[in-house]
Write an enzyme that holds these catalytic residues in place. Sequence first.
Site, mmCIF file in Angstrom:
data_model
loop_
_atom_site.group_PDB
_atom_site.id
_atom_site.type_symbol
_atom_site.label_atom_id
_atom_site.label_comp_id
_atom_site.label_asym_id
_atom_site.label_seq_id
_atom_site.Cartn_x
_atom_site.Cartn_y
_atom_site.Cartn_z
ATOM 1 N N GLY A 46 25.757 56.802 28.630
ATOM 2 C CA GLY A 46 26.379 57.390 29.824
ATOM 3 C C GLY A 46 26.857 58.817 29.702
ATOM 4 C CD GLU A 101 32.487 56.416 27.369
ATOM 5 O OE1 GLU A 101 31.376 56.946 27.499
ATOM 6 O OE2 GLU A 101 32.643 55.226 27.025
ATOM 7 C CG ASP A 102 30.080 56.983 30.950
ATOM 8 O OD1 ASP A 102 30.993 56.457 30.281
ATOM 9 O OD2 ASP A 102 29.098 56.336 31.356
ATOM 10 C CG ASP A 105 36.218 50.470 34.228
ATOM 11 O OD1 ASP A 105 36.987 50.658 35.171
ATOM 12 O OD2 ASP A 105 35.402 49.527 34.192
ATOM 13 C CE LYS A 133 35.676 52.929 38.369
ATOM 14 N NZ LYS A 133 34.632 51.860 38.365
ATOM 15 C CG PHE A 154 29.792 50.440 39.935
ATOM 16 C CD1 PHE A 154 30.325 50.029 38.718
ATOM 17 C CD2 PHE A 154 28.473 50.865 39.973
ATOM 18 C CE1 PHE A 154 29.550 50.049 37.565
ATOM 19 C CE2 PHE A 154 27.695 50.880 38.819
ATOM 20 C CZ PHE A 154 28.240 50.472 37.618
ATOM 21 C CB VAL A 155 31.142 56.302 40.422
ATOM 22 C CG1 VAL A 155 32.301 56.236 41.403
ATOM 23 C CG2 VAL A 155 31.671 56.267 38.988
ATOM 24 C CG ASP A 161 24.065 52.535 33.654
ATOM 25 O OD1 ASP A 161 25.188 52.787 33.171
ATOM 26 O OD2 ASP A 161 23.519 51.424 33.555
ATOM 27 N NE ARG A 167 21.713 55.437 31.535
ATOM 28 C CZ ARG A 167 22.841 54.806 31.200
ATOM 29 N NH1 ARG A 167 24.000 55.397 31.392
ATOM 30 N NH2 ARG A 167 22.815 53.598 30.692
HETATM 31 P P1 IMP Z 1 35.396 50.299 29.545
HETATM 32 O O1 IMP Z 1 35.024 49.829 28.178
HETATM 33 O O2 IMP Z 1 35.696 49.151 30.486
HETATM 34 O O3 IMP Z 1 36.470 51.360 29.592
HETATM 35 O O4 IMP Z 1 34.113 50.879 30.228
HETATM 36 C C1 IMP Z 1 33.373 51.819 29.673
HETATM 37 C C2 IMP Z 1 31.943 51.743 30.120
HETATM 38 O O5 IMP Z 1 31.720 50.939 31.287
HETATM 39 C C3 IMP Z 1 31.529 53.126 30.512
HETATM 40 O O6 IMP Z 1 31.098 53.846 29.384
HETATM 41 C C4 IMP Z 1 30.429 52.863 31.503
HETATM 42 O O7 IMP Z 1 29.201 52.725 30.834
HETATM 43 C C5 IMP Z 1 30.785 51.553 32.153
HETATM 44 N N1 IMP Z 1 31.388 51.755 33.493
HETATM 45 C C6 IMP Z 1 32.652 51.495 33.865
HETATM 46 N N2 IMP Z 1 32.871 51.799 35.162
HETATM 47 C C7 IMP Z 1 31.698 52.289 35.619
HETATM 48 C C8 IMP Z 1 31.267 52.822 36.902
HETATM 49 O O8 IMP Z 1 32.001 52.914 37.898
HETATM 50 N N3 IMP Z 1 29.972 53.224 36.956
HETATM 51 C C9 IMP Z 1 29.122 53.175 35.904
HETATM 52 N N4 IMP Z 1 29.471 52.704 34.694
HETATM 53 C C10 IMP Z 1 30.744 52.266 34.564
HETATM 54 MG MG MG Z 2 27.069 52.108 31.315
#
Ligand code: IMP
Ligand code: MG
Length: 183
Positions: A46, A101-102, A105, A133, A154-155, A161, A167
């Site tokens: 990402g 990081e992208d 979340d 987020k 969800f973006v 992606d 992407r």
């Molecule tokens: P986390 O581990 O829950 O913080 O999420 C991290 C990963 O979840 C990110 O690196 C993304 O790949 C994916 N992700 C979380 N929210 C989104 C979204 O809104 N769109 C796309 N990918 C997301």
């Molecule tokens: Mg992802």
Amino acid sequence: MSMMDQDILKVLYTQEEIAARVKELGAQMYEDFKGKDPLFVSVLRGAFIFMADIVRACQVKSDVEFIAVSSYGNATTSSGAVQITHDIQQDISGRNLVVIEDILDSGNTLSFLKQYFLTKGAASVAICTLLDKPSRRTKVITADYIGFTVPDEFVVGYGLDYCQKYRNLPYIGVLKPEVYSGE
Ligand code: IMP
Ligand code: MG
């Protein structure tokens, strides 16, 4: 309008807005990391586009690494278990890391990675995330550099992606719910 554009409900950040914000973050990180020989570590897949832009916006002497992780869960949420599928290729002891990081979340991925890098001997681990987020956070973790704080939607685009697609959209947008409602 491309075929991909038709799946987008609304644009959150245009290509121009992203470029302007990346430039600001790069300048800020330049002040913080000049002379510190930072190692930028991009989380695949990402963050690959953000990484390419941020390292050029931050003209410090530095090097780059890539790490790939997978977390179990469905396409729009991640679970707690994070696995490294491709590790960095060098000794990081004593290095000042900046994890690129992208999106931050739930926080599962970055809290795991931060701990992992500290265990491997990094002197410091800063986090630079394009999107934050905070409404969905389950782990106690904050980023040091944040591009934009986004609502709980969800973006996709600019690296992010849905099922590995979108992407390459140059902007960040919200996907139409009907695109993923079959999940
Ligand atoms: P986390 O581990 O829950 O913080 O999420 C991290 C990963 O979840 C990110 O690196 C993304 O790949 C994916 N992700 C979380 N929210 C989104 C979204 O809104 N769109 C796309 N990918 C997301
Ligand atoms: Mg992802």
